[in-house]
Design a protein around this motif. Sequence first.
Motif, PDB file in Angstrom:
ATOM      1  N   GLN A 171       0.845  -1.189   0.000  1.00 31.36           N
ATOM      2  CA  GLN A 171       0.000   0.000   0.000  1.00 31.36           C
ATOM      3  C   GLN A 171       0.882   1.242   0.000  1.00 31.36           C
ATOM      4  O   GLN A 171       1.837   1.345   0.758  1.00 31.36           O
ATOM      5  N   LYS A 172       0.550   2.195  -0.856  1.00 26.69           N
ATOM      6  CA  LYS A 172       1.360   3.405  -0.986  1.00 26.69           C
ATOM      7  C   LYS A 172       0.744   4.589  -0.258  1.00 26.69           C
ATOM      8  O   LYS A 172       1.417   5.563   0.034  1.00 26.69           O
ATOM      9  N   SER A 173      -0.560   4.531   0.022  1.00 29.63           N
ATOM     10  CA  SER A 173      -1.190   5.634   0.732  1.00 29.63           C
ATOM     11  C   SER A 173      -2.415   5.151   1.497  1.00 29.63           C
ATOM     12  O   SER A 173      -2.966   4.095   1.219  1.00 29.63           O
ATOM     13  N   ILE A 174      -2.782   5.962   2.474  1.00 29.86           N
ATOM     14  CA  ILE A 174      -3.951   5.749   3.320  1.00 29.86           C
ATOM     15  C   ILE A 174      -4.705   7.075   3.307  1.00 29.86           C
ATOM     16  O   ILE A 174      -4.110   8.129   3.092  1.00 29.86           O
ATOM     17  N   VAL A 175      -5.986   7.050   3.558  1.00 28.99           N
ATOM     18  CA  VAL A 175      -6.781   8.278   3.507  1.00 28.99           C
ATOM     19  C   VAL A 175      -7.064   8.777   4.921  1.00 28.99           C
ATOM     20  O   VAL A 175      -7.421   8.000   5.806  1.00 28.99           O
ATOM     21  N   ILE A 176      -6.899  10.096   5.119  1.00 26.16           N
ATOM     22  CA  ILE A 176      -7.324  10.745   6.353  1.00 26.16           C
ATOM     23  C   ILE A 176      -8.475  11.666   5.978  1.00 26.16           C
ATOM     24  O   ILE A 176      -8.399  12.392   4.985  1.00 26.16           O
ATOM     25  N   ALA A 177      -9.547  11.610   6.768  1.00 28.44           N
ATOM     26  CA  ALA A 177     -10.746  12.383   6.450  1.00 28.44           C
ATOM     27  C   ALA A 177     -11.258  13.084   7.704  1.00 28.44           C
ATOM     28  O   ALA A 177     -11.274  12.490   8.788  1.00 28.44           O
ATOM     29  N   GLU A 215      -4.738  12.084   1.044  1.00 29.74           N
ATOM     30  CA  GLU A 215      -3.908  10.888   1.109  1.00 29.74           C
ATOM     31  C   GLU A 215      -2.746  11.099   2.064  1.00 29.74           C
ATOM     32  O   GLU A 215      -2.092  12.140   2.039  1.00 29.74           O
ATOM     33  N   VAL A 216      -2.499  10.107   2.897  1.00 32.07           N
ATOM     34  CA  VAL A 216      -1.302  10.060   3.718  1.00 32.07           C
ATOM     35  C   VAL A 216      -0.374   9.102   2.987  1.00 32.07           C
ATOM     36  O   VAL A 216      -0.612   7.895   2.950  1.00 32.07           O
ATOM     37  N   ILE A 217       0.653   9.628   2.363  1.00 28.63           N
ATOM     38  CA  ILE A 217       1.607   8.799   1.629  1.00 28.63           C
ATOM     39  C   ILE A 217       2.453   8.036   2.646  1.00 28.63           C
ATOM     40  O   ILE A 217       3.003   8.632   3.581  1.00 28.63           O
ATOM     41  N   ILE A 218       2.530   6.719   2.472  1.00 29.01           N
ATOM     42  CA  ILE A 218       3.314   5.881   3.378  1.00 29.01           C
ATOM     43  C   ILE A 218       4.754   6.401   3.414  1.00 29.01           C
ATOM     44  O   ILE A 218       5.335   6.740   2.394  1.00 29.01           O
ATOM     45  N   LYS A 224       2.548  10.402  10.583  1.00 28.37           N
ATOM     46  CA  LYS A 224       3.429   9.648   9.696  1.00 28.37           C
ATOM     47  C   LYS A 224       3.138   8.175   9.892  1.00 28.37           C
ATOM     48  O   LYS A 224       3.098   7.687  11.037  1.00 28.37           O
ATOM     49  N   ILE A 225       2.906   7.458   8.788  1.00 33.78           N
ATOM     50  CA  ILE A 225       2.609   6.033   8.851  1.00 33.78           C
ATOM     51  C   ILE A 225       3.634   5.310   7.982  1.00 33.78           C
ATOM     52  O   ILE A 225       3.794   5.624   6.815  1.00 33.78           O
ATOM     53  N   ASN A 226       4.329   4.357   8.590  1.00 35.98           N
ATOM     54  CA  ASN A 226       5.312   3.536   7.887  1.00 35.98           C
ATOM     55  C   ASN A 226       4.849   2.087   7.895  1.00 35.98           C
ATOM     56  O   ASN A 226       4.351   1.605   8.903  1.00 35.98           O
ATOM     57  N   ARG A 227       5.021   1.436   6.787  1.00 34.91           N
ATOM     58  CA  ARG A 227       4.696   0.008   6.717  1.00 34.91           C
ATOM     59  C   ARG A 227       5.891  -0.775   7.256  1.00 34.91           C
ATOM     60  O   ARG A 227       7.037  -0.506   6.900  1.00 34.91           O
ATOM     61  N   VAL A 228       5.630  -1.732   8.126  1.00 34.09           N
ATOM     62  CA  VAL A 228       6.673  -2.578   8.720  1.00 34.09           C
ATOM     63  C   VAL A 228       6.430  -3.997   8.235  1.00 34.09           C
ATOM     64  O   VAL A 228       5.383  -4.559   8.496  1.00 34.09           O
TER      65      VAL A 228
END
Length: 181
Positions: A26-32, A133-136, A176-180
């Motif tokens: 996943q490259k992005s998550i949505v904040i609303a 979008e919150v880009i990872i 900030k969101i990082n994929r682990v």
Amino acid sequence: MKKKIVLVCLFILSIFIFLYKHYSPQKSIVIAPNYTSENRYSGMGLNYEIMDITKGKYKVSVYSKEFKEGKLVNQKNIYNSTLTFNKKLNKFNLSVYQESENINVYIEDYTTSLDFDNTTSGIALFGLEENKEVIINNELPFIGYIVGDKVKNIQSSDIDKIFNYKSDKEILIYLKINRVN
């Protein structure tokens, strides 16, 4: 014979495209903004939902940066946690409210406060007004407070329009969101 080879190649290519779209990181998550939040906190602030998180392990960081006249003077970690999601999650709640001398941050079941030394006149709240979008692996400022006499000149409450306003004092809160994995 050539038609069969072309069809087989197209079939294999379509399988690769399907697998890439469904199993790529996943490259992005949505904040609303959540204007109808069940969480009702007192003070001046906003509620958000972080949506469309796919299955996996993520490091979620929330931190503040304090600016004086556009220059960074302080940074404080608010929340750092590694979260594991076993299925696609519909939402993850995040709220920030200024109450008296504190900025309170509510992240699901976690609550913390930042000191908010408001010794000057005028406070303005600004944040995200639309889904974004919150880009990872990238930081996103999503809410902030401006303090000082210049507050009365602000025409918008959208963070994208008044970011780094160079006022007496600004406190910006970042996600900030990082994929682990």
